[in-house]
Design an enzyme around this catalytic site. Structure first.
Site, PDB file in Angstrom:
ATOM      1  CD  GLU A 173      -2.447  -1.209   2.791  1.00 14.94           C
ATOM      2  OE1 GLU A 173      -2.287  -0.266   3.597  1.00 14.94           O
ATOM      3  OE2 GLU A 173      -3.086  -2.222   3.070  1.00 14.94           O
ATOM      4  CE  LYS A 227       5.603   5.039   6.880  1.00 12.28           C
ATOM      5  NZ  LYS A 227       5.139   6.303   7.391  1.00 12.28           N
ATOM      6  NE  ARG A 240      -2.354   3.180  12.955  1.00 11.23           N
ATOM      7  CZ  ARG A 240      -1.504   2.172  13.050  1.00 11.23           C
ATOM      8  NH1 ARG A 240      -0.214   2.394  12.888  1.00 11.23           N
ATOM      9  NH2 ARG A 240      -1.915   0.964  13.303  1.00 11.23           N
ATOM     10  NE  ARG A 277       2.804   6.441  16.026  1.00  2.74           N
ATOM     11  CZ  ARG A 277       3.716   5.951  15.207  1.00  2.74           C
ATOM     12  NH1 ARG A 277       3.483   5.887  13.920  1.00  2.74           N
ATOM     13  NH2 ARG A 277       4.844   5.534  15.673  1.00  2.74           N
ATOM     14  CD  GLU A 330      -1.149   8.205   7.944  1.00  2.81           C
ATOM     15  OE1 GLU A 330      -1.399   7.335   8.802  1.00  2.81           O
ATOM     16  OE2 GLU A 330      -0.123   8.902   7.976  1.00  2.81           O
ATOM     17  CG  PHE A 352      -4.258   1.496   6.929  1.00  5.98           C
ATOM     18  CD1 PHE A 352      -4.058   0.910   8.174  1.00  5.98           C
ATOM     19  CD2 PHE A 352      -3.908   2.824   6.745  1.00  5.98           C
ATOM     20  CE1 PHE A 352      -3.511   1.641   9.213  1.00  5.98           C
ATOM     21  CE2 PHE A 352      -3.363   3.568   7.787  1.00  5.98           C
ATOM     22  CZ  PHE A 352      -3.166   2.974   9.036  1.00  5.98           C
ATOM     23  NE  ARG A 374       8.853   0.738  16.163  1.00  7.94           N
ATOM     24  CZ  ARG A 374       8.286   1.756  15.528  1.00  7.94           C
ATOM     25  NH1 ARG A 374       8.053   1.668  14.236  1.00  7.94           N
ATOM     26  NH2 ARG A 374       7.959   2.850  16.160  1.00  7.94           N
ATOM     27  CE  LYS A 391       9.001   2.877   9.985  1.00  4.63           C
ATOM     28  NZ  LYS A 391       8.606   3.772  11.026  1.00  4.63           N
TER      29      LYS A 391
HETATM   30  P1  AMP Z   1       6.164   5.636  11.046  1.00  2.44           P
HETATM   31  O1  AMP Z   1       5.368   6.724  11.653  1.00  2.44           O
HETATM   32  O2  AMP Z   1       7.245   6.146  10.159  1.00  2.44           O
HETATM   33  O3  AMP Z   1       6.628   4.624  12.065  1.00  2.44           O
HETATM   34  O4  AMP Z   1       5.213   4.805  10.058  1.00  2.44           O
HETATM   35  C1  AMP Z   1       4.037   4.177  10.487  1.00  2.44           C
HETATM   36  C2  AMP Z   1       2.849   5.073  10.201  1.00  2.44           C
HETATM   37  O5  AMP Z   1       2.603   5.188   8.807  1.00  2.44           O
HETATM   38  C3  AMP Z   1       1.539   4.535  10.732  1.00  2.44           C
HETATM   39  O6  AMP Z   1       1.384   4.753  12.095  1.00  2.44           O
HETATM   40  C4  AMP Z   1       0.541   5.318   9.899  1.00  2.44           C
HETATM   41  O7  AMP Z   1       0.253   6.552  10.526  1.00  2.44           O
HETATM   42  C5  AMP Z   1       1.279   5.651   8.610  1.00  2.44           C
HETATM   43  N1  AMP Z   1       0.706   5.040   7.392  1.00  2.44           N
HETATM   44  C6  AMP Z   1       0.590   5.667   6.204  1.00  2.44           C
HETATM   45  N2  AMP Z   1       0.057   4.865   5.289  1.00  2.44           N
HETATM   46  C7  AMP Z   1      -0.181   3.682   5.887  1.00  2.44           C
HETATM   47  C8  AMP Z   1      -0.720   2.447   5.442  1.00  2.44           C
HETATM   48  N3  AMP Z   1      -1.103   2.248   4.181  1.00  2.44           N
HETATM   49  N4  AMP Z   1      -0.806   1.438   6.352  1.00  2.44           N
HETATM   50  C9  AMP Z   1      -0.398   1.611   7.633  1.00  2.44           C
HETATM   51  N5  AMP Z   1       0.110   2.762   8.105  1.00  2.44           N
HETATM   52  C10 AMP Z   1       0.224   3.793   7.250  1.00  2.44           C
END
Ligand code: AMP
Length: 574
Positions: A255, A257, A262, A277, A307, A348, A424, A431
């Site tokens: 998907e 990102k 969130r 979040r 998101e 999602f 996690r 990601k």
């Molecule tokens: P990070 O904040 O860099 O740890 O990345 C995780 C975050 O990416 C999640 O908490 C979501 O807020 C965001 N996110 C964006 N697109 C998606 C997606 N398709 N699926 C899950 N999380 C997503």
């Protein structure tokens, strides 16, 4: 229970650096407490009277507390301010001034925990005209009946600065020790896991302690989600490359990102709640989204995740994260903001549907249910578009398209994985982002600037988390990326950061200040180096501010284990 009992524990916690001693002190207090006081004690131990996800905050300013201390101790305000300058802590100030006055007072009544808790909660609900006087009388009433030491902690709690250092992990382990004292080895680990599980679903250790006390291990393991209360969501792991991510899972879905925030949306009939979040309740800020969930979700009761992104109302294109951030923090003029900065939702996941918790279902199944539940409106309220392939070429094209569309990268998701709240975990989501992985760190100190930067904090001490102790460890100084003048909407200036950090300054020596770690920032850098100069043992080379991460709390910052792992990875795994 008397407040003095809790105060004894505060004093012990403040005195001892030992984690085990802290756990012991908290555990004995919990054991002594009845069920009624238990949730209050657990919150007060963390310096709070509401769970962190509550909209309510105590919200009393230094200025008011100075007035309170003056009237309660009989010293003039100027004397309070003078002492405050010396101590840097109004708690220490009230303790010292009351100590001086004590011979003249008639002695104090012992106040109980319930009284302190209820008065603190009242502080959060007074609003409008005359509220300052009411707040003053609420705190003053407590201080007048306290010992100097009790007054110290009352003042600190009212300011939201308890400073006794009980990390959430200490509370968790103290609950285990208090209610499952005989468990050893794996059984102890099992108990701690059960407590943590309950906390992921009910993020309030007060509530969790009550479950442990009244329903035991079984009760904790059976803890469930509750509509209207947020839960700790599943987090993503980082993959070094798209190829690595594709090789990680047998069955996967890719998907985009999205570069937004969130949102977990809870729906119970017509009632809708929205949480970030960080578990902040943002329902009032997004009436448009509430309406979309009411109309666009074909389920009576559910919890879905997606998101939110701000979109330009003219072009329909995504806007920078800062635009969405304005909506998240806006408390007034919400109707106008809704028009100026409309949001798009990309859903999602789904974790709860019509009374059933879906954590144990594989993602494939959850996605199928999500598709059934969402009535999409293109560009506004839609499902994250999936690509189901393991072909690197196709995946790379999708990835490039995501970047071209202004998104952060892609998420590679294991279709066979269950949902693990609060974690996690390897095996769930990966990601993939293009740049050298950035780090989310906290600011734990700074230096006043000189020359052009005089009057502002000019360089910032970065710190990462240490999961084991809950402490923050330094890993570099950063001044790059912060602007002197704002030339673009997304620029963060020294003034911006100074204004943000000033209230959290807890100590000053020469031009160096210590800051309570609250603000999380995203940092890019050239390399991670070993360094004896910082207590983490690492230093970031050429750290550069990318952006603020208001969606993350200090507990979400990257930890020392991650830095250590990334250090090894950059050396090719050696
Ligand atoms: P990070 O904040 O860099 O740890 O990345 C995780 C975050 O990416 C999640 O908490 C979501 O807020 C965001 N996110 C964006 N697109 C998606 C997606 N398709 N699926 C899950 N999380 C997503």
């Amino acid at each position: 229970m008397l407040y003095s009992k809790l105060v004894d524990v505060y004093a012990k916690l403040e005195e001892t650096p030992s984690r085990l001693a802290k756990i012991d002190a908290v555990a004995s207090l919990l054991q002594e407490s009845d069920s009624e006081n238990l949730p209050r004690i657990v919150l007060l131990l963390q310096g709070k009277v509401f769970p962190s996800w509550s909209e309510m905050v105590i919200g009393i300013a230094d200025k008011i507390v100075i007035k309170i201390v003056a009237t309660a101790t009989g010293f003039p305000e100027s004397a309070v301010v003078r002492s405050y300058r010396e101590t840097g802590d109004l708690g220490l100030t009230v303790e010292a001034l009351m100590g001086k006055k004590q011979q003249q007072t008639l002695g104090f009544k012992h106040i109980d925990i319930e009284k302190v808790f209820k008065n603190m909660r009242k502080l959060a609900s007074v609003e409008g005209k005359g509220s300052q006087e009411v707040k003053i009388s609420i705190v003053k009433e407590l201080i007048m009946h306290s010992s100097p030491l009790e007054a110290k902690y009352i003042v600190r709690t009212s300011l939201g600065q308890l400073r006794v250092g009980v990390a959430e992990g200490v509370i968790r382990d103290a609950i285990a020790k208090a209610y499952f004292p005989d468990k050893e080895g794996d059984d102890k680990k099992d108990a701690i896991k059960a407590i943590e599980w309950a906390w992921f679903l009910r993020p309030d250790y007060g509530e969790v302690a009550c479950i442990a006390k009244d329903k035991g291990l079984d009760g904790l393991k059976k803890a469930t989600l509750e509509l209207g209360k947020p839960f700790h969501v599943l987090l993503a792991d980082k993959a070094p490359s798209l190829k690595d991510a594709l090789e990680s899972y047998d069955n996967l879905q890719i998907e985009q990102k999205f570069d937004g925030a969130r949102i977990q949306a809870h729906k119970d009939g017509d009632k809708v709640w929205l949480f970030t979040r960080r578990l902040e309740n943002v329902t009032t800020q997004f009436p448009d989204l509430v309406e979309m969930v009411r109309k666009g979700v074909k389920a009576k009761r559910c919890i879905i995740e997606g998101e939110a992104m701000a979109v330009n109302p003219k072009t329909g294109k995504p806007m920078a994260f800062q635009a969405l951030s304005q909506r998240i923090h806006r408390k007034y003029d919400i109707a106008r903001m809704t028009k100026e900065i409309p949001v798009q939702l990309n859903w999602f996941d789904i974790v709860y549907l019509e009374g059933e918790q879906l954590f144990d279902k594989p993602f494939k199944e959850r996605r199928r249910l999500l598709e059934k539940v969402i009535k999409a409106t293109l560009g506004k309220f839609q499902l994250a578009e999936p690509l189901t392939t393991k072909d690197l070429k196709k995946a790379e094209k999708f990835y490039q398209e995501a970047l071209y569309a202004g998104q952060e990268g892609v998420m590679v998701k294991n279709l066979d994985a269950t949902y693990q709240p609060g974690k996690r975990v390897a095996g769930g989501w990966l990601k993939v982002k293009p740049i050298m992985e950035t780090l989310d760190l906290v600011i734990s100190g700074a230096q006043w600037g000189t020359g052009k930067r005089a009057g502002w904090l000019g360089s910032f001490l970065l710190a990462c988390r240490d999961q084991a102790s809950g402490e923050f460890l330094q890993c570099g100084m950063m001044g790059t990326g912060v602007k002197e003048k704002k030339t673009a909407e997304t620029d963060i200036t020294f003034k911006d950061l100074t204004d943000m950090l000033k209230p959290d300054i807890v100590g000053e020596k020469g031009s160096t200040v210590r800051i309570t770690p609250k603000i999380v920032i995203e940092i890019a850098y050239e390399e991670i180096q070993k360094s004896p100069n910082y207590d983490s043992g690492f230093a970031l080379r050429f750290p550069r501010l990318i952006r603020l991460r208001p969606d993350k709390s200090p507990e979400d910052a990257d930890d020392i284990d991650r830095i250590s792992l990334m250090y090894k990875q950059q050396k090719g795994g050696r």
